[in-house]
Design an enzyme around this catalytic site. Sequence first.
Site, PDB file in Angstrom:
ATOM      1  N   SER A  35       0.800  -1.312   0.043  1.00 36.13           N
ATOM      2  CA  SER A  35       0.110   0.111   0.004  1.00 36.13           C
ATOM      3  C   SER A  35       0.648   1.072   0.098  1.00 36.13           C
ATOM      4  O   SER A  35       0.339   2.539   0.061  1.00 36.13           O
ATOM      5  CB  SER A  35      -0.818   0.061   1.123  1.00 36.13           C
ATOM      6  OG  SER A  35      -0.180  -0.013   2.526  1.00 36.13           O
ATOM      7  N   ASN A 122      -1.922  -2.125  13.215  1.00 35.60           N
ATOM      8  CA  ASN A 122      -3.330  -2.017  13.283  1.00 35.60           C
ATOM      9  C   ASN A 122      -3.761  -0.861  13.866  1.00 35.60           C
ATOM     10  O   ASN A 122      -4.893   0.012  13.312  1.00 35.60           O
ATOM     11  CB  ASN A 122      -4.032  -3.298  13.722  1.00 35.60           C
ATOM     12  CG  ASN A 122      -4.142  -4.356  13.157  1.00 35.60           C
ATOM     13  OD1 ASN A 122      -3.466  -4.336  11.818  1.00 35.60           O
ATOM     14  ND2 ASN A 122      -4.726  -5.743  13.373  1.00 35.60           N
ATOM     15  N   THR A 169     -39.379  26.127 -10.926  1.00 32.34           N
ATOM     16  CA  THR A 169     -39.731  24.797 -10.421  1.00 32.34           C
ATOM     17  C   THR A 169     -39.932  23.904 -11.811  1.00 32.34           C
ATOM     18  O   THR A 169     -40.637  24.255 -12.652  1.00 32.34           O
ATOM     19  CB  THR A 169     -41.054  24.784  -9.614  1.00 32.34           C
ATOM     20  OG1 THR A 169     -42.271  25.044 -10.211  1.00 32.34           O
ATOM     21  CG2 THR A 169     -40.816  25.515  -8.312  1.00 32.34           C
ATOM     22  N   HIS A 170     -39.498  22.720 -11.735  1.00 30.77           N
ATOM     23  CA  HIS A 170     -39.581  22.004 -12.927  1.00 30.77           C
ATOM     24  C   HIS A 170     -38.592  22.367 -14.175  1.00 30.77           C
ATOM     25  O   HIS A 170     -39.209  22.296 -15.354  1.00 30.77           O
ATOM     26  CB  HIS A 170     -41.099  21.391 -13.481  1.00 30.77           C
ATOM     27  CG  HIS A 170     -41.682  20.833 -12.303  1.00 30.77           C
ATOM     28  ND1 HIS A 170     -41.551  19.565 -11.759  1.00 30.77           N
ATOM     29  CD2 HIS A 170     -42.595  21.520 -11.241  1.00 30.77           C
ATOM     30  CE1 HIS A 170     -42.495  19.375 -10.829  1.00 30.77           C
ATOM     31  NE2 HIS A 170     -42.937  20.553 -10.444  1.00 30.77           N
ATOM     32  N   SER A 291     -13.210  25.573 -28.065  1.00 31.01           N
ATOM     33  CA  SER A 291     -13.268  24.765 -28.877  1.00 31.01           C
ATOM     34  C   SER A 291     -12.093  24.606 -29.675  1.00 31.01           C
ATOM     35  O   SER A 291     -11.589  25.748 -30.349  1.00 31.01           O
ATOM     36  CB  SER A 291     -14.671  24.532 -29.510  1.00 31.01           C
ATOM     37  OG  SER A 291     -14.480  23.608 -30.655  1.00 31.01           O
ATOM     38  N   LYS A 297     -16.687  29.464 -29.661  1.00 33.11           N
ATOM     39  CA  LYS A 297     -17.263  28.471 -28.312  1.00 33.11           C
ATOM     40  C   LYS A 297     -16.569  29.212 -27.063  1.00 33.11           C
ATOM     41  O   LYS A 297     -15.271  29.588 -26.946  1.00 33.11           O
ATOM     42  CB  LYS A 297     -17.084  27.137 -28.159  1.00 33.11           C
ATOM     43  CG  LYS A 297     -17.840  26.440 -29.422  1.00 33.11           C
ATOM     44  CD  LYS A 297     -19.439  26.443 -29.080  1.00 33.11           C
ATOM     45  CE  LYS A 297     -19.643  25.608 -27.838  1.00 33.11           C
ATOM     46  NZ  LYS A 297     -19.443  24.313 -27.890  1.00 33.11           N
ATOM     47  N   ASN A 299     -16.686  27.543 -23.442  1.00 31.56           N
ATOM     48  CA  ASN A 299     -17.145  26.280 -22.496  1.00 31.56           C
ATOM     49  C   ASN A 299     -16.973  26.365 -21.172  1.00 31.56           C
ATOM     50  O   ASN A 299     -15.944  26.690 -20.755  1.00 31.56           O
ATOM     51  CB  ASN A 299     -16.743  24.904 -23.085  1.00 31.56           C
ATOM     52  CG  ASN A 299     -16.872  24.783 -24.519  1.00 31.56           C
ATOM     53  OD1 ASN A 299     -18.079  25.250 -25.269  1.00 31.56           O
ATOM     54  ND2 ASN A 299     -15.968  24.188 -25.269  1.00 31.56           N
ATOM     55  N   TYR A 331      -9.576  -6.105  12.656  1.00 29.60           N
ATOM     56  CA  TYR A 331      -8.841  -5.505  11.431  1.00 29.60           C
ATOM     57  C   TYR A 331      -8.843  -6.683  10.295  1.00 29.60           C
ATOM     58  O   TYR A 331      -8.740  -7.944  10.677  1.00 29.60           O
ATOM     59  CB  TYR A 331      -7.600  -4.933  11.546  1.00 29.60           C
ATOM     60  CG  TYR A 331      -6.845  -4.579  10.384  1.00 29.60           C
ATOM     61  CD1 TYR A 331      -7.059  -3.384  10.036  1.00 29.60           C
ATOM     62  CD2 TYR A 331      -6.032  -5.327   9.673  1.00 29.60           C
ATOM     63  CE1 TYR A 331      -6.483  -2.705   8.799  1.00 29.60           C
ATOM     64  CE2 TYR A 331      -5.636  -4.863   8.452  1.00 29.60           C
ATOM     65  CZ  TYR A 331      -5.722  -3.707   8.097  1.00 29.60           C
ATOM     66  OH  TYR A 331      -5.017  -3.093   6.854  1.00 29.60           O
ATOM     67  N   GLN A 336      -7.408  -1.932   4.085  1.00 31.52           N
ATOM     68  CA  GLN A 336      -6.406  -1.153   3.478  1.00 31.52           C
ATOM     69  C   GLN A 336      -6.989  -0.215   2.187  1.00 31.52           C
ATOM     70  O   GLN A 336      -6.463   0.711   1.842  1.00 31.52           O
ATOM     71  CB  GLN A 336      -5.481  -2.266   2.662  1.00 31.52           C
ATOM     72  CG  GLN A 336      -4.314  -1.522   1.953  1.00 31.52           C
ATOM     73  CD  GLN A 336      -3.075  -2.534   1.620  1.00 31.52           C
ATOM     74  OE1 GLN A 336      -2.460  -2.957   2.726  1.00 31.52           O
ATOM     75  NE2 GLN A 336      -3.070  -3.048   0.217  1.00 31.52           N
ATOM     76  N   LYS A 339      -8.260   4.244   2.059  1.00 34.29           N
ATOM     77  CA  LYS A 339      -7.407   5.505   2.177  1.00 34.29           C
ATOM     78  C   LYS A 339      -7.469   6.012   0.562  1.00 34.29           C
ATOM     79  O   LYS A 339      -8.019   7.383   0.656  1.00 34.29           O
ATOM     80  CB  LYS A 339      -5.990   5.289   2.351  1.00 34.29           C
ATOM     81  CG  LYS A 339      -5.670   4.864   3.860  1.00 34.29           C
ATOM     82  CD  LYS A 339      -4.299   4.082   3.961  1.00 34.29           C
ATOM     83  CE  LYS A 339      -4.188   3.414   5.116  1.00 34.29           C
ATOM     84  NZ  LYS A 339      -5.067   2.180   5.315  1.00 34.29           N
TER      85      LYS A 339
END
Length: 473
Positions: A35, A122, A169-170, A291, A297, A299, A331, A336, A339
């Site tokens: 690891s 551990n 809304t919607h 672009s 463009k 973006n 453990y 492992q 992380k």
Amino acid sequence: MTSPKPHNTAMTNSKLWGGRFSEATDKLVEEFNASVSFDQRLAAYDIRGSIAHAGMLAAQGIITVDEAEAIQQGLEGILEDVLAGNFEWRVDREDVHMNVEAVLRERIGSVAGKLHTARSRNDQVATDFRLFVFDAALELASSLRELRGVFIAQAEQYLDAEVILPGYTHLQVAQPILLSHWFLAYAEMLERDESRFRDAAERMDECPLGAGALAGTPWPIDRFQTARALGFSRPTRNSLDSVGSRDFALEFLSACSIAMAHLSRLSEELVLYSTFEFGFLTLPDAFTTGSSIMPQKKNPDVSELTRGKAGRVFGDLVALLTVVKGTPLAYNKDLQEDKEPVFDAYDTLRVVLRLHTEMMPRATWNADRMLAAAQRGYSTATDLADLLARSGVPFREAHEVVGTLVGKCVREGRQLWDLTSEELAGAHPNLANVTPDQLTVQASVASRTVYGGTAPSAVRELLGRAKRRLELL
């Protein structure tokens, strides 16, 4: 015929744990098991924990003061090399702990072996990881607070001008709101996000060191001293739970996911509002891209990537939930896998927060375009229904009357304030005295003075409260 050489475990397996083994670790197993490629990121925390542990062992008379000082000096030298990028990380030493311990033994001799008295990898990794997540939670909380401050400042900037935005809304125009009200909505979300990280940090403020492999230790250690030395408020209470649980990391990932969900919602609006069709917003050139084929463009890549990376962070949470759901106490090597999801979510959210903190104050809002959109969408229809209801007509009846008038306006390409008194009275006698100025978006916004509403007076009150909460800590 040559006689076989005597069996030598030191030759066949040189691991720090190799005494029980008669064969060297398979090369592929060694790579699969290691690891260190990612947990080396915990090196500073690992060394801090080891220094605190050595100091406690000396204070308890388990090792001598001279031995503790030699260990501390050796570890401090290793930390200098790690921070300078001069430390050699070796896969054959598996993880951050064994890499550090092996080099410590090379530098100060066999006394380095006394460092691991009364501890296990551990409880060591549980401590390192908890220290990292604790610091990460507080850092992200501070970053969220900074971005929250940006939204509050923007709300204040646009409040005096009473800039109006169509509320949806919607994704259909619903009712007009102040742009300041919109900013404060996100400030509320960010405040809750910040509180989640601070709450999580408070819960993880416990030190696992001293829990051993799973059952504690017979050595007369002082876990409270070690916890204090590392900045924890207290040691964990149960040795099995200490080394076998990762809910502190899950809570951290949950907070990251919720924050990214909020930032993704924001990004969706920024993408929409910056389109030609909406035209509410112009994003700064420094936070957009072009672009390779279409010269015109511009973006919104920061917003689109934020929206996309939200899914990545959600995946980090689901990944760790899946890892821990079937692990028996205490453990297991599965842990492992805890992380990398945390590191990824932390790195992602950290840069997204930084980008938005810098981008949002430089965005330009088009007040005229927003006002025109709010005016086109019959966003004051509810106000007309409320006027009718206030005259004593049941709201459901008022709703139907106004809905009929909206349908008429749609068919004829008109707005509600274009209706004549005769047309209004024809729809319902109680509408005869309604005037066009009562149906403007400005009048609609101004009328919503309820606590939490979008009227300038209500927004000003809540802006003041938001500013005061921002100053607290």
